[in-house]
Design a protein around this motif. Sequence first.
Motif, PDB file in Angstrom:
ATOM      1  N   LYS A   1     -28.595  -9.402  -4.843  1.00 11.59           N
ATOM      2  CA  LYS A   1     -29.862  -8.826  -4.100  1.00 11.59           C
ATOM      3  C   LYS A   1     -30.953  -7.893  -4.749  1.00 11.59           C
ATOM      4  O   LYS A   1     -32.259  -8.118  -4.467  1.00 11.59           O
ATOM      5  N   THR A   2     -30.466  -7.447  -5.995  1.00  6.99           N
ATOM      6  CA  THR A   2     -31.822  -7.082  -6.766  1.00  6.99           C
ATOM      7  C   THR A   2     -32.182  -7.916  -7.897  1.00  6.99           C
ATOM      8  O   THR A   2     -33.460  -7.761  -7.967  1.00  6.99           O
ATOM      9  N   LYS A   3     -32.236  -9.440  -7.909  1.00  7.25           N
ATOM     10  CA  LYS A   3     -32.708 -10.381  -8.956  1.00  7.25           C
ATOM     11  C   LYS A   3     -33.300 -11.583  -7.585  1.00  7.25           C
ATOM     12  O   LYS A   3     -34.621 -11.639  -8.476  1.00  7.25           O
ATOM     13  N   ILE A   4     -32.585 -11.823  -6.410  1.00  6.77           N
ATOM     14  CA  ILE A   4     -33.186 -12.178  -5.901  1.00  6.77           C
ATOM     15  C   ILE A   4     -34.236 -11.889  -3.926  1.00  6.77           C
ATOM     16  O   ILE A   4     -33.034 -11.143  -3.256  1.00  6.77           O
ATOM     17  N   PRO A   5     -35.421 -11.856  -4.356  1.00  7.25           N
ATOM     18  CA  PRO A   5     -35.846 -11.056  -3.073  1.00  7.25           C
ATOM     19  C   PRO A   5     -35.268 -12.185  -1.260  1.00  7.25           C
ATOM     20  O   PRO A   5     -35.071 -12.895  -1.180  1.00  7.25           O
ATOM     21  N   ASP A   6     -35.094 -10.917  -0.440  1.00  5.10           N
ATOM     22  CA  ASP A   6     -34.629 -11.401   0.630  1.00  5.10           C
ATOM     23  C   ASP A   6     -33.512 -12.142   0.963  1.00  5.10           C
ATOM     24  O   ASP A   6     -33.007 -12.610   2.042  1.00  5.10           O
ATOM     25  N   TYR A   7     -32.346 -12.337  -0.383  1.00  3.94           N
ATOM     26  CA  TYR A   7     -31.162 -12.289  -0.717  1.00  3.94           C
ATOM     27  C   TYR A   7     -30.256 -12.236   0.625  1.00  3.94           C
ATOM     28  O   TYR A   7     -29.484 -11.847   0.891  1.00  3.94           O
ATOM     29  N   MET A   8     -30.178 -10.856   1.166  1.00  4.74           N
ATOM     30  CA  MET A   8     -29.359 -10.053   2.304  1.00  4.74           C
ATOM     31  C   MET A   8     -29.411 -11.397   3.351  1.00  4.74           C
ATOM     32  O   MET A   8     -28.703 -10.598   4.253  1.00  4.74           O
ATOM     33  N   LEU A   9     -30.575 -12.252   3.396  1.00  4.63           N
ATOM     34  CA  LEU A   9     -30.772 -12.484   4.938  1.00  4.63           C
ATOM     35  C   LEU A   9     -29.335 -13.848   5.236  1.00  4.63           C
ATOM     36  O   LEU A   9     -29.552 -13.589   5.956  1.00  4.63           O
ATOM     37  N   ARG A  10     -29.035 -13.675   3.992  1.00  2.52           N
ATOM     38  CA  ARG A  10     -27.392 -14.937   3.912  1.00  2.52           C
ATOM     39  C   ARG A  10     -26.634 -14.313   4.619  1.00  2.52           C
ATOM     40  O   ARG A  10     -25.719 -15.022   5.119  1.00  2.52           O
ATOM     41  N   GLN A  11     -26.628 -13.049   4.678  1.00  8.30           N
ATOM     42  CA  GLN A  11     -25.717 -11.985   5.880  1.00  8.30           C
ATOM     43  C   GLN A  11     -25.341 -11.851   7.433  1.00  8.30           C
ATOM     44  O   GLN A  11     -25.175 -11.288   7.947  1.00  8.30           O
ATOM     45  N   LYS A  12     -26.930 -12.620   7.727  1.00  7.26           N
ATOM     46  CA  LYS A  12     -27.613 -12.632   9.161  1.00  7.26           C
ATOM     47  C   LYS A  12     -26.607 -14.241  10.085  1.00  7.26           C
ATOM     48  O   LYS A  12     -26.793 -14.322  11.173  1.00  7.26           O
ATOM     49  N   VAL A  13     -25.482 -14.273   9.280  1.00  9.22           N
ATOM     50  CA  VAL A  13     -25.576 -16.023  10.277  1.00  9.22           C
ATOM     51  C   VAL A  13     -24.150 -15.690   9.173  1.00  9.22           C
ATOM     52  O   VAL A  13     -23.742 -15.144   8.502  1.00  9.22           O
ATOM     53  N   LYS A  14     -23.044 -16.203   9.958  1.00 10.92           N
ATOM     54  CA  LYS A  14     -21.495 -16.547   9.718  1.00 10.92           C
ATOM     55  C   LYS A  14     -21.059 -17.031   8.362  1.00 10.92           C
ATOM     56  O   LYS A  14     -21.514 -18.130   8.159  1.00 10.92           O
ATOM     57  N   ALA A  15     -20.804 -16.930   7.362  1.00  8.07           N
ATOM     58  CA  ALA A  15     -20.534 -17.563   6.071  1.00  8.07           C
ATOM     59  C   ALA A  15     -19.571 -18.648   6.894  1.00  8.07           C
ATOM     60  O   ALA A  15     -18.708 -19.204   7.585  1.00  8.07           O
TER      61      ALA A  15
ATOM     62  N   PHE B   1     -30.160 -20.061  -2.522  1.00  8.49           N
ATOM     63  CA  PHE B   1     -30.483 -19.036  -1.411  1.00  8.49           C
ATOM     64  C   PHE B   1     -31.786 -19.958  -0.361  1.00  8.49           C
ATOM     65  O   PHE B   1     -31.684 -19.687   0.688  1.00  8.49           O
ATOM     66  N   GLN B   2     -32.944 -21.241  -1.174  1.00  2.99           N
ATOM     67  CA  GLN B   2     -33.349 -21.606   0.119  1.00  2.99           C
ATOM     68  C   GLN B   2     -33.681 -22.729   0.429  1.00  2.99           C
ATOM     69  O   GLN B   2     -33.691 -22.314   1.629  1.00  2.99           O
ATOM     70  N   TYR B   3     -31.676 -22.850   0.150  1.00  8.29           N
ATOM     71  CA  TYR B   3     -31.124 -24.083   0.782  1.00  8.29           C
ATOM     72  C   TYR B   3     -30.387 -23.184   2.048  1.00  8.29           C
ATOM     73  O   TYR B   3     -30.260 -23.821   3.239  1.00  8.29           O
ATOM     74  N   ASP B   4     -29.938 -22.420   1.440  1.00  3.44           N
ATOM     75  CA  ASP B   4     -29.192 -21.343   3.019  1.00  3.44           C
ATOM     76  C   ASP B   4     -30.473 -20.937   3.824  1.00  3.44           C
ATOM     77  O   ASP B   4     -29.437 -20.362   4.936  1.00  3.44           O
ATOM     78  N   LEU B   5     -31.091 -20.164   3.374  1.00  3.75           N
ATOM     79  CA  LEU B   5     -32.441 -19.863   3.753  1.00  3.75           C
ATOM     80  C   LEU B   5     -32.890 -21.080   5.571  1.00  3.75           C
ATOM     81  O   LEU B   5     -33.266 -20.609   6.568  1.00  3.75           O
ATOM     82  N   TYR B   6     -33.152 -21.782   4.626  1.00  2.00           N
ATOM     83  CA  TYR B   6     -33.607 -23.063   5.831  1.00  2.00           C
ATOM     84  C   TYR B   6     -32.377 -23.490   7.175  1.00  2.00           C
ATOM     85  O   TYR B   6     -33.069 -24.098   8.011  1.00  2.00           O
ATOM     86  N   TYR B   7     -31.167 -23.351   6.379  1.00  2.00           N
ATOM     87  CA  TYR B   7     -30.023 -23.677   7.490  1.00  2.00           C
ATOM     88  C   TYR B   7     -30.015 -22.763   8.392  1.00  2.00           C
ATOM     89  O   TYR B   7     -30.011 -22.758   9.467  1.00  2.00           O
ATOM     90  N   ILE B   8     -30.763 -21.565   8.211  1.00  2.11           N
ATOM     91  CA  ILE B   8     -30.331 -20.351   9.034  1.00  2.11           C
ATOM     92  C   ILE B   8     -31.982 -20.565   9.942  1.00  2.11           C
ATOM     93  O   ILE B   8     -31.945 -19.602  11.380  1.00  2.11           O
ATOM     94  N   LYS B   9     -32.841 -20.485   9.436  1.00  6.30           N
ATOM     95  CA  LYS B   9     -33.927 -20.949  10.193  1.00  6.30           C
ATOM     96  C   LYS B   9     -33.854 -21.994  11.067  1.00  6.30           C
ATOM     97  O   LYS B   9     -34.823 -22.562  12.257  1.00  6.30           O
ATOM     98  N   ASN B  10     -33.391 -23.408  10.843  1.00  4.13           N
ATOM     99  CA  ASN B  10     -33.547 -24.583  11.299  1.00  4.13           C
ATOM    100  C   ASN B  10     -32.365 -25.159  11.803  1.00  4.13           C
ATOM    101  O   ASN B  10     -31.659 -26.239  12.423  1.00  4.13           O
TER     102      ASN B  10
END
Length: 220
Positions: free
Chosen positions: A149-163, A188-197
């Motif tokens: 979370k200190t290396k990748i911007p917005d990394y904690m957005l992964r925690q907005k959905v269940k693992a 992380f980019q693939y995870d964010l795509y999933y959350i958004k779509n």
Amino acid sequence: TLHTEVENVEGIPIVTIVQSPLEGWNRVLKRSLDLFGALTALLIFGPLMLFVALLVRLTSPGPILYRQERMGLDGRLFYALKFRSMRVDAEQSSGAMWAKRGDDRVTPLGRRLRGLSLDELPQIFNVLRGEMSLVGPRPERPVFIDHFKTKIPDYMLRQKVKAGITGWAQVHGFRGPTQNKELMKKRFQYDLYYIKNWSLILDFYIMIRTFFVIFFQKVD
């Protein structure tokens, strides 16, 4: 925020926060799919799980299941279940660390279980308990999340959905642990795509594709 829209109200630009599709009734639908899917998987894979449990017991001293602390929805901690694939004392001297190719901490049976992702089957119970979903970003250990979370911007957005047991990143080849920052960014980019779509169709597609990835794609 996950993403935003800009609207014009009487000449004034207004930034509107757009929620993830996983809200309201969609969250209810996803939970219903998780319950139905987990119960079905338990009926189908139950005999296999009993067989794997017996193999773990016979081939390596120690408990059959391994409980490891992971971070889930909204940063809540839970214990993900796995069939134990390492020696009991694997992290006694080293502490938390990523597994690596040729890791001598992994038992011979554990290497096979990991290759086919059979060590993940007990996470069906995590899904039934509401701690995980069938599909979503893979749960990570808190100590590693604190690092990324200190290396990748917005990394904690992964925690907005269940693992999830499987996910959009995993079916695109980003399976297993990695210490590589660039690969973690890509995952992380693939995870964010999933959350958004997110959609039920996307979940079904990922589950079907997971089967082919596990059984027809070579895994080290």
